[in-house]
Write an enzyme that holds these catalytic residues in place. Sequence first.
Site: not given
Ligand code: 6GU
Length: 233
Positions: A90, A117, A155, A170
């Site tokens: 994230p 974590e 794709r 798209d």
């Molecule tokens: Cl790549 N991993 C996690 N754990 N949460 C996320 C993510 C990735 N992308 C958005 N939220």
Amino acid sequence: MRFDIITLFPQIFAGYLTQSLLAKAIDRGLVEIHIHDLREWSTDTKHHKIDDKPYGGGPGMLICVDPVVHCVEAVQQMSEKPGVVVMMTPQGDRLDQRRVEEIARFERMILLCGRYEGFDQRVIDILAPLELSVGDYVLNGGEVASMVVVDSTVRMIPGVLGDEQSSWDDSFSRGNRMLEFPQYTRPAEFRGHTVPDVLLSGDHKRIANWRAEQSLNKTKLRRNDLFDKEGDA
Ligand code: 6GU
């Protein structure tokens, strides 16, 4: 194009890999996907442990540096091209269609899926991965996110979709950052809901104009931010 996915939960991918479009692309030799169980590179022969408590304290567990680095190095050796190492996190750059088109040019990607974590910082320092996120929300792990990367990327590979043209038509594809116009198929009427007359008119010019107008209005209303992105590509 070859994908190597490194994960603690290899079983998660079974259903996805046998899904029709991807299965067909694999069958036709356009895409190769190899799943690797990180636990096999654990230095703990008894419990195959790959995580530990963070130094300095704090909640949760971190994935240790040694199994990840050993695993990535071993996986790189499995084919001539070492590939681009991608870490799903994230904290990464947010994936959008422009990034998808960019990474679709890679011949090989090694996708690292995190859990808990996250990873020991030295995984990032040593492997210098491309860090990618799929959006501003938290998933339980990188597995679903890595499927988003594979799905959006394959794709773009010529021949994967039946119709060569369609991935470029798209929403969000290059030169088209507009939302799609509404579409209808038979029946022409259902519970009093009818199909717009223009679509039944046979007047191709009027239909094209109507569709362009629908796209523009929907984009203005829902995603005005997309207009700022125009010309970014
Ligand atoms: Cl790549 N991993 C996690 N754990 N949460 C996320 C993510 C990735 N992308 C958005 N939220």
